[in-house]
Design a protein around this motif. Sequence first.
Motif, PDB file in Angstrom:
ATOM      1  N   UNK A 163       0.911  -1.098  -0.190  1.00 19.85           N
ATOM      2  CA  UNK A 163       0.006   0.313  -0.061  1.00 19.85           C
ATOM      3  C   UNK A 163       0.897   1.465   0.138  1.00 19.85           C
ATOM      4  N   UNK A 164       0.370   2.320  -0.458  1.00 17.37           N
ATOM      5  CA  UNK A 164       0.773   3.462  -0.383  1.00 17.37           C
ATOM      6  C   UNK A 164      -0.202   4.428   0.306  1.00 17.37           C
ATOM      7  N   UNK A 165       0.322   5.686   0.702  1.00 20.11           N
ATOM      8  CA  UNK A 165      -0.691   6.443   1.529  1.00 20.11           C
ATOM      9  C   UNK A 165      -0.283   8.044   1.003  1.00 20.11           C
ATOM     10  N   UNK A 166      -1.383   8.741   1.142  1.00 22.67           N
ATOM     11  CA  UNK A 166      -1.345  10.187   0.911  1.00 22.67           C
ATOM     12  C   UNK A 166      -0.507  10.857   1.898  1.00 22.67           C
ATOM     13  N   UNK A 167      -0.582  10.306   3.111  1.00 21.55           N
ATOM     14  CA  UNK A 167       0.293  11.027   4.102  1.00 21.55           C
ATOM     15  C   UNK A 167       1.089   9.901   5.244  1.00 21.55           C
ATOM     16  N   UNK A 168       2.050  10.095   5.253  1.00 20.23           N
ATOM     17  CA  UNK A 168       2.705   8.963   6.366  1.00 20.23           C
ATOM     18  C   UNK A 168       3.145   9.961   7.647  1.00 20.23           C
ATOM     19  N   UNK A 169       2.613   9.657   8.654  1.00 20.03           N
ATOM     20  CA  UNK A 169       2.835  10.487   9.675  1.00 20.03           C
ATOM     21  C   UNK A 169       3.321   9.744  10.792  1.00 20.03           C
ATOM     22  N   UNK A 170       4.458  10.266  11.406  1.00 17.88           N
ATOM     23  CA  UNK A 170       5.191   9.392  12.420  1.00 17.88           C
ATOM     24  C   UNK A 170       5.527  10.445  13.497  1.00 17.88           C
ATOM     25  N   UNK A 171       5.192  10.295  14.746  1.00 17.66           N
ATOM     26  CA  UNK A 171       5.676  11.425  15.963  1.00 17.66           C
ATOM     27  C   UNK A 171       6.151  10.654  17.347  1.00 17.66           C
ATOM     28  N   UNK A 172       7.113  10.875  17.755  1.00 20.01           N
ATOM     29  CA  UNK A 172       7.680  10.371  18.893  1.00 20.01           C
ATOM     30  C   UNK A 172       7.993   8.962  19.117  1.00 20.01           C
ATOM     31  N   UNK A 173       8.424   8.668  17.722  1.00 18.36           N
ATOM     32  CA  UNK A 173       9.014   7.043  17.537  1.00 18.36           C
ATOM     33  C   UNK A 173       9.957   6.934  16.834  1.00 18.36           C
ATOM     34  N   UNK A 174      10.813   6.359  17.044  1.00 17.75           N
ATOM     35  CA  UNK A 174      12.008   5.870  16.067  1.00 17.75           C
ATOM     36  C   UNK A 174      12.466   4.538  16.060  1.00 17.75           C
ATOM     37  N   UNK A 175      12.313   3.777  14.924  1.00 16.87           N
ATOM     38  CA  UNK A 175      12.736   2.500  14.779  1.00 16.87           C
ATOM     39  C   UNK A 175      13.586   2.318  13.394  1.00 16.87           C
ATOM     40  N   UNK A 176      14.955   2.850  13.231  1.00 18.71           N
ATOM     41  CA  UNK A 176      15.552   3.243  12.137  1.00 18.71           C
ATOM     42  C   UNK A 176      15.384   2.356  11.068  1.00 18.71           C
ATOM     43  N   UNK A 177      15.517   0.921  11.287  1.00 17.95           N
ATOM     44  CA  UNK A 177      15.280   0.035  10.244  1.00 17.95           C
ATOM     45  C   UNK A 177      14.106   0.377   9.287  1.00 17.95           C
ATOM     46  N   UNK A 178      12.759   1.035  10.000  1.00 16.97           N
ATOM     47  CA  UNK A 178      11.759   1.139   9.284  1.00 16.97           C
ATOM     48  C   UNK A 178      11.910   2.371   8.321  1.00 16.97           C
ATOM     49  N   UNK A 179      12.756   3.364   8.498  1.00 19.76           N
ATOM     50  CA  UNK A 179      12.999   4.536   7.591  1.00 19.76           C
ATOM     51  C   UNK A 179      12.750   4.213   6.292  1.00 19.76           C
ATOM     52  N   UNK A 180      13.280   3.342   5.509  1.00 15.88           N
ATOM     53  CA  UNK A 180      13.263   3.252   4.073  1.00 15.88           C
ATOM     54  C   UNK A 180      11.684   2.570   3.733  1.00 15.88           C
ATOM     55  N   UNK A 181      11.070   1.952   4.620  1.00 21.45           N
ATOM     56  CA  UNK A 181       9.676   1.590   4.234  1.00 21.45           C
ATOM     57  C   UNK A 181       8.620   2.676   4.379  1.00 21.45           C
ATOM     58  N   UNK A 182       8.981   3.371   5.376  1.00 19.75           N
ATOM     59  CA  UNK A 182       7.917   4.602   5.690  1.00 19.75           C
ATOM     60  C   UNK A 182       8.225   5.572   4.580  1.00 19.75           C
ATOM     61  N   UNK A 183       9.421   5.949   4.079  1.00 19.22           N
ATOM     62  CA  UNK A 183       9.354   6.544   2.903  1.00 19.22           C
ATOM     63  C   UNK A 183       8.816   6.103   1.493  1.00 19.22           C
ATOM     64  N   UNK A 184       9.087   4.852   1.564  1.00 17.38           N
ATOM     65  CA  UNK A 184       8.626   4.224   0.403  1.00 17.38           C
ATOM     66  C   UNK A 184       6.940   4.224   0.371  1.00 17.38           C
ATOM     67  N   UNK A 185       6.421   4.329   1.591  1.00 18.40           N
ATOM     68  CA  UNK A 185       4.936   4.012   1.620  1.00 18.40           C
ATOM     69  C   UNK A 185       4.048   5.509   1.207  1.00 18.40           C
ATOM     70  N   UNK A 186       4.997   6.520   1.046  1.00 21.78           N
ATOM     71  CA  UNK A 186       4.349   7.593   0.552  1.00 21.78           C
ATOM     72  C   UNK A 186       3.974   7.575  -0.906  1.00 21.78           C
ATOM     73  N   UNK A 187       2.539   7.876  -1.245  1.00 20.72           N
ATOM     74  CA  UNK A 187       2.199   7.558  -2.584  1.00 20.72           C
ATOM     75  C   UNK A 187       2.783   8.904  -3.574  1.00 20.72           C
TER      76      UNK A 187
END
Length: 187
Positions: free
Chosen positions: A91-115
């Motif tokens: 899936x992709x999303x019109x907005x991926x929002x993350x606050x007050x949370x960090x798990x470094x290995x997720x960063x590429x997946x989070x960026x990749x989830x932006x539509x």
Amino acid sequence: MTEDAGSTTLHGAGDRPSAWVCRWGGGLPPDADVIDVACGGGRHARWFAARGCRVLAVDRDSRIRSTLGGVPGITCEVADLETGTWPFASRTFDCVVVTNYLHRPLLPSLVGAVADGGLFVYETFAVGNERFGKPSNPDFLLRPGELLAAVAGQLRVLGYEDVMVDEPRPAMIQRIAARREPGRGPA
Ligand SMILES: C[S@@+](CC[C@H](N)C(=O)[O-])C[C@H]1O[C@@H](n2cnc3c(N)ncnc32)[C@H](O)[C@@H]1O
């Protein structure tokens, strides 16, 4: 993971939404698809849903089912995001929002989830926060420029700060808002 785990209340419950999230998220169309990653009490999921967005609220804490499950516009997904693969890879999303949370290995997946044309809005604690309290573990603190590096070559940076804030308490914060230029497609 977050260092202040152990609280008996859902993190973020009752808190006001972040001004950074509101500033950038306010430009989304009302029917946008939003994912609130590690949503906690759901301050951002609720804010987006109140604007008419369809929100996927994700957290490992199953209490989100009772706190957010009945909120119109919000779909809850209980998932541990730190074991195995990113569960929303299809899936992709019109907005991926993350606050007050960090798990470094997720960063590429989070960026990749932006539509295509979508927004990436991230705000969390940064190196230097250890002077003020928790989180102080370097695993949970963004390094200088780390969010810029995460989106480099993929998203256009609309805003970025690496600053000390006084409210709601003194902290070092890094935050970014970035857009996937229409036509460039997901990474
Ligand atoms: C400090 S709270 C932030 C909540 C919300 N994003 C906010 O800013 O109000 C961190 C959240 O991350 C969630 N979390 C921690 N580790 C997680 C994991 N492995 N998978 C999913 N969620 C996790 C916690 O349950 C908690 O709700």
